[in-house]
Scaffold this motif. Structure first.
Motif, PDB file in Angstrom:
ATOM      1  N   ASN A  45       0.815  -1.209   0.000  1.00 50.23           N
ATOM      2  CA  ASN A  45       0.000   0.000   0.000  1.00 50.23           C
ATOM      3  C   ASN A  45       0.847   1.256   0.000  1.00 50.23           C
ATOM      4  O   ASN A  45       0.494   2.262  -0.604  1.00 50.23           O
ATOM      5  CB  ASN A  45      -0.942   0.027   1.208  1.00 50.23           C
ATOM      6  N   LYS A 119      -9.130  -1.395  -4.125  1.00 50.46           N
ATOM      7  CA  LYS A 119      -7.928  -0.556  -4.080  1.00 50.46           C
ATOM      8  C   LYS A 119      -8.058   0.628  -5.030  1.00 50.46           C
ATOM      9  O   LYS A 119      -7.637   1.739  -4.705  1.00 50.46           O
ATOM     10  CB  LYS A 119      -6.691  -1.388  -4.430  1.00 50.46           C
ATOM     11  N   LEU A 123      -7.769   4.326  -3.453  1.00 50.92           N
ATOM     12  CA  LEU A 123      -6.655   5.156  -3.897  1.00 50.92           C
ATOM     13  C   LEU A 123      -7.137   6.427  -4.579  1.00 50.92           C
ATOM     14  O   LEU A 123      -6.572   7.510  -4.380  1.00 50.92           O
ATOM     15  CB  LEU A 123      -5.747   4.361  -4.837  1.00 50.92           C
ATOM     16  N   SER A 149      -5.539  -4.603   4.088  1.00 51.76           N
ATOM     17  CA  SER A 149      -5.311  -5.059   2.714  1.00 51.76           C
ATOM     18  C   SER A 149      -5.672  -3.979   1.709  1.00 51.76           C
ATOM     19  O   SER A 149      -5.071  -3.867   0.648  1.00 51.76           O
ATOM     20  CB  SER A 149      -6.111  -6.330   2.439  1.00 51.76           C
ATOM     21  N   ILE A 150      -6.689  -3.175   2.047  1.00 49.73           N
ATOM     22  CA  ILE A 150      -7.049  -2.003   1.255  1.00 49.73           C
ATOM     23  C   ILE A 150      -6.881  -0.798   2.173  1.00 49.73           C
ATOM     24  O   ILE A 150      -7.382  -0.806   3.296  1.00 49.73           O
ATOM     25  CB  ILE A 150      -8.508  -2.083   0.775  1.00 49.73           C
ATOM     26  N   SER A 151      -6.175   0.206   1.734  1.00 50.39           N
ATOM     27  CA  SER A 151      -5.892   1.356   2.596  1.00 50.39           C
ATOM     28  C   SER A 151      -7.171   1.926   3.183  1.00 50.39           C
ATOM     29  O   SER A 151      -8.129   2.210   2.463  1.00 50.39           O
ATOM     30  CB  SER A 151      -5.169   2.445   1.800  1.00 50.39           C
TER      31      SER A 151
END
Length: 361
Positions: A45, A119, A123, A149-151
């Motif tokens: 990430n 993601k 993002l 796992s995903i910001s």
């Protein structure tokens, strides 16, 4: 017999101790695995986040605070469902407390429509939010967590919730929002959208402007949020093409039919929001009794007191109030013109609001 019973107790005690040791060992292995996963997520990430921030901000990364996953857990009491502020198809927003400061934690969930990934959404939301966070009518990005796992994103807290809940007749609780507050919110959101369209070399198109994506702080200052579907128009171009994304009922018809996105795409969505502020419900809901008419014909041909939220009509305002309501109706109908060329630019919309507000001193 007593000796045999004692030996059995010893065996039971040893078995219990062994089981505890195995459980502890398993927990340590699981904890170690989770730590490794978080470290891997942090590294993956981190690169993506840096790349997105640099790309979004003309080659300059904007420093934002990083939070650990454990901080998010503590801030939300392990993501207590009672701290959920609102839920979207793509994320859940929690209320959290950090060092005595209340913030909002945005956790992205599953999304599998038209090739978008979690993601991608997170993002884009982070990149545009970081780039535009200085504007007072855009929800301020405080930081992110790279260990998930995903910001996960951390924003300022908007105490008074979602605009949709405050103006919807069907969800209304307590005192209705005054017309002057609705008009101020519309003007300030118009300024925020105009900022997106004009402040950067590549105009930013929000693509999902609607009352659920407008939050209100403790003073009812509106904050535009959720840039996960946003897109930029390349320098020197007037449009960009992409598959249709957004919310039904707020989608520009020409975008829907051509896949072409321009600044007028957001103008249409804003016009629908403006109508909802005026009517107190989604404009298309008012068509139920006249389904053979277009929305424009339906709203143009009826007396203003037949379409406006009754709570607004109950206010004291006289001729000045009626002039404002008429002018806002006309502005909103111009914003949702089927032909994008007829719609105003958002900068012109902000100028029109200044004129409208003069009707009542």
């Amino acid at each position: 017999m007593a000796c045999r019973a004692g030996r059995q107790r010893d065996r039971d005690r040893q078995g219990s101790m062994l089981l505890k040791k195995l459980n502890i060992a398993a927990a340590l292995v699981d904890h170690g695995r989770k730590n490794r996963e978080r470290k891997r997520a942090f590294l993956e990430n981190g690169g993506l986040v840096l790349e997105k921030l640099v790309a979004s901000c003309n080659g300059r990364p904007i420093p934002i605070r990083t939070f650990s996953y454990q901080q998010l857990v503590l801030a939300t009491n392990n993501f207590d469902h009672r701290l959920i502020l609102h839920v979207n198809l793509t994320y859940t927003m929690y209320k959290g407390s950090f060092e005595g400061r209340i913030l909002s934690i945005k956790m992205y969930g599953l999304y599998a429509d038209r090739g978008l990934s979690d993601k991608d959404l997170a993002l884009m939301d982070m990149g545009i939010s970081a780039k535009t966070t200085a504007h007072k009518n855009i929800l301020k990005l405080v930081g992110c967590c790279l260990e998930t796992s995903i910001s996960s994103l951390v924003f300022e807290y908007a105490q008074n919730g979602v605009l949709f809940d405050r103006i919807s007749i069907s969800r209304r609780q307590g005192k209705p929002m005054l017309w002057r507050s609705r008009l101020k919110i519309a003007r300030q959101i118009a300024h925020a959208i105009a900022y997106l369209h004009t402040a950067f070399s590549k105009p930013i198109i929000h693509r999902d402007i609607r009352p659920r994506n407008i939050l209100l702080d403790q003073h009812d200052v509106p904050k535009l949020t959720d840039f996960s579907l946003s897109i930029s128009i390349p320098e020197g171009e007037t449009h960009v093409e992409d598959v249709v994304r957004g919310t039904v009922g707020f989608l520009c018809p020409s975008y829907y039919s051509t896949n072409r996105i321009t600044e007028k795409t957001d103008v249409y969505s804003f016009g629908m929001v403006l109508l909802q502020l005026l009517i107190g419900q989604h404009p298309l809901e008012s068509l139920r009794e006249n389904e053979d008419q277009t929305l424009e014909v339906h709203l143009s041909n009826r007396a203003i007191n037949e379409i406006v939220d009754p709570a607004i009509l109950a206010e004291e305002g006289g001729a000045g109030l009626e002039q404002q309501l008429q002018a806002v109706r006309q502005l909103s109908l111009t914003c949702i013109e089927e032909d994008p060329e007829i719609r105003p630019m958002m900068v012109d919309v902000t100028k029109e609001f200044r004129r409208i507000e003069r009707f009542i001193a």
